[in-house]
Design a protein around this motif. Sequence first.
Motif, PDB file in Angstrom:
ATOM      1  N   GLU A   1       8.215  14.970  -7.909  1.00  0.00           N
ATOM      2  CA  GLU A   1       7.579  14.511  -6.671  1.00  0.00           C
ATOM      3  C   GLU A   1       6.251  15.235  -6.429  1.00  0.00           C
ATOM      4  O   GLU A   1       5.493  14.836  -5.557  1.00  0.00           O
ATOM      5  N   ASP A   2       6.013  16.282  -7.228  1.00  0.00           N
ATOM      6  CA  ASP A   2       4.698  16.938  -7.160  1.00  0.00           C
ATOM      7  C   ASP A   2       3.704  16.264  -8.089  1.00  0.00           C
ATOM      8  O   ASP A   2       2.554  16.681  -8.186  1.00  0.00           O
ATOM      9  N   GLY A   3       4.178  15.271  -8.837  1.00  0.00           N
ATOM     10  CA  GLY A   3       3.273  14.535  -9.718  1.00  0.00           C
ATOM     11  C   GLY A   3       3.172  15.106 -11.113  1.00  0.00           C
ATOM     12  O   GLY A   3       2.325  14.672 -11.895  1.00  0.00           O
ATOM     13  N   ASP A   4       4.052  16.082 -11.465  1.00  0.00           N
ATOM     14  CA  ASP A   4       4.012  16.638 -12.824  1.00  0.00           C
ATOM     15  C   ASP A   4       4.887  15.805 -13.751  1.00  0.00           C
ATOM     16  O   ASP A   4       6.043  15.523 -13.444  1.00  0.00           O
ATOM     17  N   MET A   5       4.332  15.450 -14.902  1.00  0.00           N
ATOM     18  CA  MET A   5       5.080  14.648 -15.871  1.00  0.00           C
ATOM     19  C   MET A   5       5.838  15.592 -16.813  1.00  0.00           C
ATOM     20  O   MET A   5       5.302  16.616 -17.243  1.00  0.00           O
ATOM     21  N   VAL A   6       7.104  15.261 -17.122  1.00  0.00           N
ATOM     22  CA  VAL A   6       7.907  16.082 -18.038  1.00  0.00           C
ATOM     23  C   VAL A   6       8.676  15.165 -18.982  1.00  0.00           C
ATOM     24  O   VAL A   6       8.922  14.004 -18.665  1.00  0.00           O
ATOM     25  N   LEU A   7       9.097  15.735 -20.102  1.00  0.00           N
ATOM     26  CA  LEU A   7       9.948  15.006 -21.044  1.00  0.00           C
ATOM     27  C   LEU A   7      11.176  15.867 -21.312  1.00  0.00           C
ATOM     28  O   LEU A   7      11.052  17.033 -21.716  1.00  0.00           O
ATOM     29  N   ILE A   8      12.345  15.306 -21.052  1.00  0.00           N
ATOM     30  CA  ILE A   8      13.600  16.071 -21.177  1.00  0.00           C
ATOM     31  C   ILE A   8      14.634  15.223 -21.914  1.00  0.00           C
ATOM     32  O   ILE A   8      14.458  14.031 -22.100  1.00  0.00           O
ATOM     33  N   ASP A   9      15.763  15.872 -22.274  1.00  0.00           N
ATOM     34  CA  ASP A   9      16.899  15.117 -22.813  1.00  0.00           C
ATOM     35  C   ASP A   9      17.373  14.140 -21.750  1.00  0.00           C
ATOM     36  O   ASP A   9      17.347  14.446 -20.566  1.00  0.00           O
ATOM     37  N   ARG A  10      17.870  13.017 -22.247  1.00  0.00           N
ATOM     38  CA  ARG A  10      18.242  11.976 -21.287  1.00  0.00           C
ATOM     39  C   ARG A  10      19.706  12.075 -20.843  1.00  0.00           C
ATOM     40  O   ARG A  10      20.057  11.651 -19.756  1.00  0.00           O
ATOM     41  N   MET A  11      20.581  12.601 -21.701  1.00  0.00           N
ATOM     42  CA  MET A  11      21.995  12.629 -21.344  1.00  0.00           C
ATOM     43  C   MET A  11      22.340  13.961 -20.699  1.00  0.00           C
ATOM     44  O   MET A  11      21.946  15.029 -21.161  1.00  0.00           O
ATOM     45  N   CYS A  12      23.112  13.897 -19.622  1.00  0.00           N
ATOM     46  CA  CYS A  12      23.525  15.093 -18.879  1.00  0.00           C
ATOM     47  C   CYS A  12      24.347  16.005 -19.790  1.00  0.00           C
ATOM     48  O   CYS A  12      25.167  15.530 -20.581  1.00  0.00           O
ATOM     49  N   THR A  13      24.151  17.310 -19.654  1.00  0.00           N
ATOM     50  CA  THR A  13      24.886  18.258 -20.505  1.00  0.00           C
ATOM     51  C   THR A  13      26.322  18.452 -20.033  1.00  0.00           C
ATOM     52  O   THR A  13      27.134  19.030 -20.742  1.00  0.00           O
ATOM     53  N   HIS A  14      26.642  17.983 -18.825  1.00  0.00           N
ATOM     54  CA  HIS A  14      28.016  18.165 -18.332  1.00  0.00           C
ATOM     55  C   HIS A  14      28.959  17.091 -18.853  1.00  0.00           C
ATOM     56  O   HIS A  14      30.100  17.360 -19.174  1.00  0.00           O
ATOM     57  N   GLY A  15      28.472  15.872 -18.901  1.00  0.00           N
ATOM     58  CA  GLY A  15      29.336  14.773 -19.328  1.00  0.00           C
ATOM     59  C   GLY A  15      28.487  13.656 -19.888  1.00  0.00           C
ATOM     60  O   GLY A  15      27.292  13.813 -20.118  1.00  0.00           O
ATOM     61  N   ASP A  16      29.131  12.543 -20.058  1.00  0.00           N
ATOM     62  CA  ASP A  16      28.445  11.426 -20.680  1.00  0.00           C
ATOM     63  C   ASP A  16      27.760  10.588 -19.611  1.00  0.00           C
ATOM     64  O   ASP A  16      28.203   9.489 -19.291  1.00  0.00           O
ATOM     65  N   ALA A  17      26.716  11.113 -19.028  1.00  0.00           N
ATOM     66  CA  ALA A  17      26.018  10.361 -17.979  1.00  0.00           C
ATOM     67  C   ALA A  17      24.536  10.309 -18.310  1.00  0.00           C
ATOM     68  O   ALA A  17      23.955  11.275 -18.809  1.00  0.00           O
ATOM     69  N   ASP A  18      23.965   9.170 -17.990  1.00  0.00           N
ATOM     70  CA  ASP A  18      22.578   8.905 -18.335  1.00  0.00           C
ATOM     71  C   ASP A  18      21.672   9.288 -17.167  1.00  0.00           C
ATOM     72  O   ASP A  18      21.752   8.698 -16.086  1.00  0.00           O
TER      73      ASP A  18
END
Length: 467
Positions: A396-413
């Motif tokens: 929301e501050d306008g910074d662009m990031v690239l991260i893994d898409r799947m949650c590390t806790h479970g199988d959630a997108d």
Amino acid sequence: MTTTIPARDYSLVGSESARAEERGLAEGKWFQAEVAPDRMQQLMERRDLRPLADTIIWVGLIIGLGALAWSLRGSWWALPAFIAYGAVLGGAADARWHESGHGTAFRTPWLNDVVYYPASFLLARGATHWRWSHFRHHTDTIIVGRDAEIVFPRPPSVGRLAWTFTHIQGGLTLIGTVFKHAAGWKDPVVDVLVPEGDRKRVAWEARIYVGIWLAVIVWSIATTSLYPLLLIGGPTIYGGWLVVFFGVTQHAGLREDVLDHRYSTRTVLMNPIFRFLYLNMNYHVEHHMFPAVPYYNLPALHREIRDQLALPVPNTFAAYREIVTAFRHQHVDPTWELEREVPDVPGVRGSIVQGFEWSGETTNDGWLDLGPGDLAAGQSRAVTIDGSERLLACTEDGDMVLIDRMCTHGDADLAGGTILGCEIECPKHNGRFDLRTGEGTRRPIKEALTTYPIRMRDGRVETFGTS
Ligand code: FES
């Protein structure tokens, strides 16, 4: 006539637990109604003002009814005043506990905690213990041997339903569990549900509860009066009937062991007073399907997806009528099921996809083009780079990031998650990650996401290398 079908083992450490895993019911892929991603982002939006107003009214009711009951002490008029006070304090606390526990009530995270911890105490639920229990309830809703929050193991009975309303056994069990944890006794349920790093908190929270209860008991003894206990601690039991009144409608009598909330969970249309006390949790199918949607947006979510669900139960009375019918049948035959006419719609299993495959050109200095950097603040876009799932997100501050898409806790997108400030919230259990570092910032996250370098060049986003 009595049944010859052996009762199932509802504990988390028995044979049914292993059986659920064998049958693919543990941490399974659940049916989700289809909702356009943009609409879902709107529905997941959090506010502060609305929940603040609801909380102020709730606290005002507690103070007003408590003062009234206190002023009427010694007269019979105190009785209805205490019943109302107990219900609002020890009963309506449940919905506040629930929503703030999910972290969806308030937009500002600490406001959720301000409500969550006192509400946990009012219900005699260890804050950390029950947070993890509720994560499991959402992962494995009404899966026997996996879900610790199945209130009516089969075979149920109407007599047991009536007894549950007194909340004597339920309340004393909760209080007893807190004493057990305060004393540091081993609890196999905690061992299953709570990660090791959080178990010390379970004991310390329990000790704080016990300390408060002992102080109230001393106050009662010193004043030779039961009134202090009726004001603090007592409502956990004598106000608990309201927790039961609403809670029973959620799953009782419905199907077990099915990865589709439309069969195991009940949406009941309720009047505005009930909906205030229960914070719209009567839209329970919708809540289980999309736990990241705050309570004040559940009626809108219901309108959005009702064509994909079974018809809601038209009112609370009708809900109880079908529960009593189910209990009568299931008492004799525990395999008896309530019918649900569920529309034959494709839905989505497991993940919400709102991105695109990417096999862009690599520049000659090793950076891979990810397309235009046109994401607005709070938006994200899933990208698949050489088979590796990632999420391009804009804080929301306008910074662009690239991260893994799947949650590390479970199988959630996380493509279906909500961006709040510099964090992203997982749509499944409301865990959060710091988008800039990948670190988990809210339970149940324990493991960080990987973040990837990006740069902007000529209005386009690039990441270095490939998977
Ligand atoms: Fe549990 Fe993401 S799957 S928080």
